[in-house]
Design a protein around this motif. Structure first.
Motif, PDB file in Angstrom:
ATOM      1  N   THR A  76      12.373  -3.242  27.523  1.00  0.00           N
ATOM      2  CA  THR A  76      13.408  -2.253  27.251  1.00  0.00           C
ATOM      3  C   THR A  76      13.131  -1.577  25.921  1.00  0.00           C
ATOM      4  OG1 THR A  76      14.822  -3.869  26.149  1.00  0.00           O
ATOM      5  CG2 THR A  76      15.192  -3.547  28.504  1.00  0.00           C
ATOM      6  N   GLY A  77      13.770  -0.447  25.717  1.00  0.00           N
ATOM      7  CA  GLY A  77      13.743   0.243  24.434  1.00  0.00           C
ATOM      8  C   GLY A  77      12.360   0.590  23.930  1.00  0.00           C
ATOM      9  N   ALA A  78      12.140   0.270  22.666  1.00  0.00           N
ATOM     10  CA  ALA A  78      10.890   0.635  21.990  1.00  0.00           C
ATOM     11  C   ALA A  78       9.676  -0.055  22.617  1.00  0.00           C
ATOM     12  CB  ALA A  78      10.982   0.305  20.504  1.00  0.00           C
ATOM     13  N   ALA A  79       9.846  -1.284  23.088  1.00  0.00           N
ATOM     14  CA  ALA A  79       8.724  -2.000  23.703  1.00  0.00           C
ATOM     15  C   ALA A  79       8.286  -1.307  24.998  1.00  0.00           C
ATOM     16  CB  ALA A  79       9.105  -3.446  23.979  1.00  0.00           C
ATOM     17  N   ARG A  80       9.255  -0.822  25.770  1.00  0.00           N
ATOM     18  CA  ARG A  80       8.934  -0.111  27.016  1.00  0.00           C
ATOM     19  C   ARG A  80       8.219   1.195  26.720  1.00  0.00           C
ATOM     20  NH1 ARG A  80      10.050  -0.549  32.213  1.00  0.00           N
ATOM     21  NH2 ARG A  80      10.427   1.276  33.497  1.00  0.00           N
ATOM     22  N   ARG A  81       8.708   1.935  25.734  1.00  0.00           N
ATOM     23  CA  ARG A  81       8.082   3.197  25.334  1.00  0.00           C
ATOM     24  C   ARG A  81       6.655   2.945  24.827  1.00  0.00           C
ATOM     25  NH1 ARG A  81       8.027   8.440  26.161  1.00  0.00           N
ATOM     26  NH2 ARG A  81      10.280   8.490  26.146  1.00  0.00           N
ATOM     27  N   ALA A  82       6.459   1.901  24.043  1.00  0.00           N
ATOM     28  CA  ALA A  82       5.128   1.583  23.518  1.00  0.00           C
ATOM     29  C   ALA A  82       4.160   1.252  24.651  1.00  0.00           C
ATOM     30  CB  ALA A  82       5.217   0.423  22.524  1.00  0.00           C
ATOM     31  N   GLU A  83       4.630   0.498  25.645  1.00  0.00           N
ATOM     32  CA  GLU A  83       3.775   0.167  26.785  1.00  0.00           C
ATOM     33  C   GLU A  83       3.438   1.418  27.586  1.00  0.00           C
ATOM     34  OE1 GLU A  83       1.686  -2.625  29.357  1.00  0.00           O
ATOM     35  OE2 GLU A  83       2.142  -2.389  27.252  1.00  0.00           O
TER      36      GLU A  83
ATOM     37  N   GLY B 283      -1.760  -5.837  34.757  1.00  0.00           N
ATOM     38  CA  GLY B 283      -0.821  -6.810  35.285  1.00  0.00           C
ATOM     39  C   GLY B 283       0.491  -6.223  35.769  1.00  0.00           C
ATOM     40  N   TRP B 284       0.643  -4.925  35.708  1.00  0.00           N
ATOM     41  CA  TRP B 284       1.842  -4.273  36.228  1.00  0.00           C
ATOM     42  C   TRP B 284       1.691  -4.065  37.721  1.00  0.00           C
ATOM     43  CZ3 TRP B 284       6.151  -3.773  33.591  1.00  0.00           C
ATOM     44  CH2 TRP B 284       6.086  -3.812  32.208  1.00  0.00           C
ATOM     45  N   SER B 285       2.813  -3.970  38.416  1.00  0.00           N
ATOM     46  CA  SER B 285       2.767  -3.573  39.821  1.00  0.00           C
ATOM     47  C   SER B 285       2.462  -2.079  39.858  1.00  0.00           C
ATOM     48  CB  SER B 285       4.122  -3.837  40.501  1.00  0.00           C
ATOM     49  OG  SER B 285       5.115  -2.977  39.949  1.00  0.00           O
ATOM     50  N   TYR B 286       2.125  -1.580  41.037  1.00  0.00           N
ATOM     51  CA  TYR B 286       1.884  -0.146  41.183  1.00  0.00           C
ATOM     52  C   TYR B 286       3.117   0.637  40.746  1.00  0.00           C
ATOM     53  CZ  TYR B 286       1.171   4.393  43.353  1.00  0.00           C
ATOM     54  OH  TYR B 286       1.054   5.748  43.565  1.00  0.00           O
ATOM     55  N   GLY B 287       4.283   0.244  41.248  1.00  0.00           N
ATOM     56  CA  GLY B 287       5.525   0.943  40.927  1.00  0.00           C
ATOM     57  C   GLY B 287       5.868   0.870  39.447  1.00  0.00           C
ATOM     58  N   GLY B 288       5.643  -0.286  38.846  1.00  0.00           N
ATOM     59  CA  GLY B 288       5.924  -0.435  37.419  1.00  0.00           C
ATOM     60  C   GLY B 288       5.015   0.437  36.572  1.00  0.00           C
ATOM     61  N   ALA B 289       3.729   0.464  36.917  1.00  0.00           N
ATOM     62  CA  ALA B 289       2.778   1.295  36.182  1.00  0.00           C
ATOM     63  C   ALA B 289       3.127   2.771  36.350  1.00  0.00           C
ATOM     64  CB  ALA B 289       1.352   1.019  36.657  1.00  0.00           C
ATOM     65  N   ARG B 290       3.507   3.154  37.559  1.00  0.00           N
ATOM     66  CA  ARG B 290       3.862   4.553  37.824  1.00  0.00           C
ATOM     67  C   ARG B 290       5.090   4.965  37.009  1.00  0.00           C
ATOM     68  NH1 ARG B 290       7.083   7.661  41.047  1.00  0.00           N
ATOM     69  NH2 ARG B 290       6.117   9.536  41.912  1.00  0.00           N
ATOM     70  N   LYS B 291       6.098   4.120  36.982  1.00  0.00           N
ATOM     71  CA  LYS B 291       7.306   4.424  36.210  1.00  0.00           C
ATOM     72  C   LYS B 291       6.990   4.552  34.720  1.00  0.00           C
ATOM     73  CE  LYS B 291      10.675   2.445  39.353  1.00  0.00           C
ATOM     74  NZ  LYS B 291      11.678   1.389  39.562  1.00  0.00           N
ATOM     75  N   LEU B 292       6.131   3.695  34.203  1.00  0.00           N
ATOM     76  CA  LEU B 292       5.756   3.778  32.797  1.00  0.00           C
ATOM     77  C   LEU B 292       4.998   5.072  32.507  1.00  0.00           C
ATOM     78  CD1 LEU B 292       4.783   0.077  32.143  1.00  0.00           C
ATOM     79  CD2 LEU B 292       6.705   1.310  31.116  1.00  0.00           C
ATOM     80  N   LEU B 293       4.128   5.481  33.415  1.00  0.00           N
ATOM     81  CA  LEU B 293       3.396   6.734  33.227  1.00  0.00           C
ATOM     82  C   LEU B 293       4.362   7.921  33.204  1.00  0.00           C
ATOM     83  CD1 LEU B 293       0.337   6.058  35.541  1.00  0.00           C
ATOM     84  CD2 LEU B 293       0.340   6.154  33.035  1.00  0.00           C
ATOM     85  N   LEU B 294       5.340   7.900  34.091  1.00  0.00           N
ATOM     86  CA  LEU B 294       6.332   8.975  34.111  1.00  0.00           C
ATOM     87  C   LEU B 294       7.165   8.966  32.829  1.00  0.00           C
ATOM     88  CD1 LEU B 294       7.465   8.798  37.840  1.00  0.00           C
ATOM     89  CD2 LEU B 294       6.046  10.565  36.754  1.00  0.00           C
ATOM     90  N   LEU B 295       7.494   7.786  32.338  1.00  0.00           N
ATOM     91  CA  LEU B 295       8.235   7.661  31.089  1.00  0.00           C
ATOM     92  C   LEU B 295       7.452   8.273  29.933  1.00  0.00           C
ATOM     93  CD1 LEU B 295      10.632   6.474  29.456  1.00  0.00           C
ATOM     94  CD2 LEU B 295       9.277   4.387  29.238  1.00  0.00           C
ATOM     95  N   ALA B 296       6.131   8.139  29.975  1.00  0.00           N
ATOM     96  CA  ALA B 296       5.267   8.688  28.922  1.00  0.00           C
ATOM     97  C   ALA B 296       5.072  10.192  29.072  1.00  0.00           C
ATOM     98  CB  ALA B 296       3.916   7.983  28.932  1.00  0.00           C
TER      99      ALA B 296
END
Length: 73
Positions: free
Chosen positions: A7-14, A36-49
């Motif tokens: 969550t928060g800053a750690a999620r943004r950093a990832e 080590g992320w799932s496909y969906g988790g990695a995709r969501k993080l990319l969109l967040l970035a």
């Protein structure tokens, strides 16, 4: 490997850590497997970035020039 929920800053950093991998040409599935992320988790993080995702199937092929023999056979 199970990841804890970020969550928060750690999620943004990832998200910012994964974004350059995708921008340099890695596929979401490759990023997921390497981190080590799932496909969906990695995709969501990319969109967040703020990454603009590529279309499925890779880059489109160029159209053959008119009159060339590059058409269907």
């Amino acid at each position: 490997m199970t990841r804890s929920y970020l969550t928060g800053a750690a999620r943004r950093a990832e998200a910012e850590r994964l974004a350059p991998l995708y921008r340099d040409g890695a596929k979401i599935r490759e990023i997921a497997a390497a981190t080590g992320w799932s496909y969906g988790g990695a995709r969501k993080l990319l969109l967040l970035a703020g990454v603009t995702l590529r279309q499925r199937g890779g880059e489109p092929r160029p159209m053959p020039a008119p009159g060339s023999s590059g058409g269907a056979r």
